[in-house]
Motif scaffolding. Structure first.
Motif, mmCIF file in Angstrom:
data_model
loop_
_atom_site.group_PDB
_atom_site.id
_atom_site.type_symbol
_atom_site.label_atom_id
_atom_site.label_comp_id
_atom_site.label_asym_id
_atom_site.label_seq_id
_atom_site.Cartn_x
_atom_site.Cartn_y
_atom_site.Cartn_z
ATOM 1 N N LYS A 20 -33.639 18.499 -4.389
ATOM 2 C CA LYS A 20 -33.723 17.586 -5.525
ATOM 3 C C LYS A 20 -35.175 17.207 -5.809
ATOM 4 C CE LYS A 20 -29.209 16.961 -6.218
ATOM 5 N NZ LYS A 20 -28.571 15.676 -5.933
ATOM 6 N N TYR A 65 -37.490 14.687 -8.951
ATOM 7 C CA TYR A 65 -37.244 13.497 -9.772
ATOM 8 C C TYR A 65 -38.308 13.333 -10.850
ATOM 9 C CZ TYR A 65 -34.105 12.542 -5.942
ATOM 10 O OH TYR A 65 -33.107 12.656 -5.019
ATOM 11 N N THR A 107 -28.670 10.648 -13.908
ATOM 12 C CA THR A 107 -28.024 11.262 -12.746
ATOM 13 C C THR A 107 -26.543 11.438 -13.044
ATOM 14 O OG1 THR A 107 -27.439 9.190 -11.643
ATOM 15 C CG2 THR A 107 -29.640 10.072 -11.229
ATOM 16 N N ASP A 119 -29.936 22.981 -12.457
ATOM 17 C CA ASP A 119 -29.070 22.199 -13.340
ATOM 18 C C ASP A 119 -29.048 22.772 -14.748
ATOM 19 O OD1 ASP A 119 -28.201 19.494 -11.849
ATOM 20 O OD2 ASP A 119 -30.188 20.089 -11.185
ATOM 21 N N SER A 133 -31.921 19.606 -9.390
ATOM 22 C CA SER A 133 -32.187 20.561 -8.303
ATOM 23 C C SER A 133 -33.075 21.697 -8.791
ATOM 24 C CB SER A 133 -30.881 21.130 -7.759
ATOM 25 O OG SER A 133 -30.099 20.126 -7.159
ATOM 26 N N GLU A 148 -32.752 13.188 -11.956
ATOM 27 C CA GLU A 148 -32.593 13.778 -10.622
ATOM 28 C C GLU A 148 -31.969 15.148 -10.834
ATOM 29 O OE1 GLU A 148 -30.583 12.292 -6.554
ATOM 30 O OE2 GLU A 148 -29.156 12.985 -8.060
#
Length: 589
Positions: free
Chosen positions: A176, A178, A82, A451, A194, A192
């Motif tokens: 988000k 995971y 993260t 991301d 998006s 984590e």
């Protein structure tokens, strides 16, 4: 002991900085390895010293009742996989999200939001070999929960809960997700992250929603600064037909699919080795598969595959080939065929895909030494990328984990998806206990890795020196501060939808106000004075900045030094008529 610990920590910081400097400069691998080895030794020494200090402290507290206890230090860092995003980075991320969401609504989508965690049984059995990456949570009030792995399964659960009544819908969600993976932070591969999803559900005429989704992702990537991109497309029915024709046992199809899907990152020899030695497939069967999955191209590849009598005689493959022919017709109408690669190696390992599958790649998707979309000729297959030097290292909890050399890893696909016609029905059947439940809703969708896109776009923003705030006007005052007048004007501008700000000081000096506005590269400086207020006008200076030799430099046109006299009542219209304002509204940051 404290001074010894401090000295070790300072030495580790120095050695760590040296390691990163050498890695980024492409230093000799042997020298880099030596520095890394020393860094590991220092960290072990620090751990041992801390353990000894903790033991000594415990003994001392036991023998000296009431002695002052040293407060334990906490490690200030984000959890593994993260990261924090500062205001400047968030400005870039929000820009990317705005474009994505605008395209979603342009294509007729409606927004959906689902919980960040689901009941564990909802996620179980949907992700094939990747199921091990699901984050399981501790029991919460009698429910076994897991963090969501993607948006697709929660969407299917939502549609099943609606009882199959929410048909023919276009739904999107951004949020988000995971995955308990080994992160590669610099490439946007995180634990984590998006994702932005767009899904079309319901019964439509064949391949129209499929073409719509592919057109959508082409539109989004064309608007973002990701460079040249390719949409790789395949069909699960064609793959399943190939596996049947080649003689792959039914119980090995999913695992063989996962191996084939690595052909964009590994040479065929390595993929074949995995299929035969690790998956137990007969080598002759693997060779027959290789004759098919090495092919890629465009609509012309369909003719070649239809001419294959064994493949075209297979019912599954024939249906897939006919679907692809129809899809290419529609993609031609959308004028995106130049972005498409019909790639027979694309397999997508998730268990729920039933039809068209696709993923978007850019040059940064592939690891060093590998092209993102390598040539199809087996004789000119790309060489294997350099072997990643991985080793087991201990984290701060003393647990062993694999250390990844980030310089040898690509970003990976930046968007991916496909058709999943049975997933909603699977939930409906499980909920009703009726294996023949009629609650199935055909679906197709795309997931966009925000991301990963940020990892590509952000360095280009830095290189271009793009500003990091949307403030368009900075209100200043000469002389006595004129705080109330500044407040009135900033309120007037904000009410008109103009992003404006001022310095929160009663009597700031003018140079200090200019410095505050210039830090945020605000393009309009509006200056108030006693005389200007009485006569009903303001002075406006237009400001812009350019990158010169890697540095941001303020540029002033002739006559900009004093600014322009503008009637106070006409200020809003005047601002909106300027070229700077028009460029900003058009997205020219």
């Amino acid at each position: 002991m404290a001074s010894s610990l401090d000295a070790l920590e300072r030495e580790i910081e120095t050695q760590n900085a040296l390691f990163h400097e050498l890695r980024l400069s492409g230093s000799d691998p042997a020298g880099l390895e030596e520095v890394k080895k020393k860094l590991g030794e220092l960290k072990r020494s620090l751990g041992q010293a801390k353990a000894k200090a903790a033991g000594d402290s415990s003994a001392a507290s036991g023998s000296k009742d009431g002695a002052a206890k040293k407060k334990e230090r906490i490690l200030l860092k984000t959890p593994k996989g993260t990261r924090d995003y500062g205001p400047t980075e968030m400005f870039c991320r929000e820009y990317v999200e705005r474009i994505v969401k605008d395209c979603f609504t342009t294509y007729g989508g409606s927004c959906l939001d689902t919980p960040v965690f689901e009941r564990k049984e909802i996620l179980a059995g949907k992700y094939g070999e990747d199921a091990k990456l699901i984050f399981d949570l501790m029991d919460q009030g009698g429910e076994q929960l897991s963090l969501r792995y993607d948006h697709t399964v929660p969407l299917a659960r939502y549609l099943a809960m609606m009882g199959g009544t929410n048909t023919q819908s276009k739904l999107w969600q951004v949020g988000k997700v995971y995955r308990r993976d080994n992160p590669v932070m610099s490439k946007g591969r995180m634990r984590e992250f998006s994702q932005a999803d767009f899904d079309i559900s319901g019964v439509w005429d064949p391949m129209i929603p499929d073409a719509e989704v592919i057109s959508l992702v082409c539109t989004i990537l064309s608007k973002l600064d990701v460079g040249e991109f390719t949409i790789k497309i395949n069909h699960r029915r064609i793959l399943d037909g190939i596996f049947e024709v080649c003689g792959v046992p039914a119980d090995k199809i999913r695992t063989i699919s996962s191996a084939v899907d690595k052909l964009d990152k590994l040479p065929w020899a390595d993929v074949k080795k995995e299929m035969t030695e690790e998956k137990g497939l007969d080598p002759s069967v693997a060779d027959r598969i290789g004759e098919y999955v090495k092919h890629k191209g465009g609509p012309e590849l369909l003719d070649q595959l239809f001419a294959d009598t064994a493949l075209s005689a297979n019912a599954s493959a024939k249906q897939g080939l006919e679907d692809m022919g129809l899809l290419f017709t529609y993609l031609s109408a959308y004028n995106v065929l130049d972005k498409i690669s019909f790639d027979m190696s694309l397999a997508r390992g998730l268990d729920y895909y039933t039809g068209i599958i696709y993923e978007a790649i850019v040059e940064a998707s592939a690891p060093p030494g590998f092209k993102a979309n390598p040539p199809v000729d087996p004789s000119s297959a790309p060489a294997a990328p350099p072997k990643k030097k991985t080793k087991k290292v201990k984290n701060e909890n003393g647990e062993e984990e694999e250390e990844i050399d980030e310089s040898q890893v690509g970003v990976g696909s930046i968007a991916a998806g496909g058709r999943y016609d049975n997933l909603v029905g699977m939930f409906s059947a499980a909920a009703s206990g009726d294996a023949k439940s009629k609650g199935s809703i055909p679906c197709i969708g795309i997931s966009i890795g925000l991301d990963r896109i940020f990892a590509i776009v952000w360095p280009r923003w830095v290189e271009k020196g793009i500003r990091s705030k949307e403030t368009m006007v900075y209100i200043m005052a000469a002389g006595d501060g004129l705080l109330v007048e500044r407040m009135k004007l900033v309120k007037e501008l904000r009410d008109a939808g103009i992003k404006a700000d001022f310095l929160a000081k009663k009597k700031p000096k003018l140079p200090v106000q200019f410095a505050a506005g210039e830090r945020d590269e605000v393009p309009f400086a509006v200056i108030l004075g006693e005389n200007e207020i009485k006569e009903g006008y303001v002075m406006v200076k237009q400001q812009r900045w350019e990158m010169v030799d890697g540095k941001k430099v303020k540029v002033l046109a002739e006559g900009d030094e004093k600014g322009e006299r503008v009637n106070r009542g006409q200020l809003i219209d005047w601002l909106r008529a300027t070229q700077i304002w028009k460029d900003w509204e058009e997205g020219k940051l």
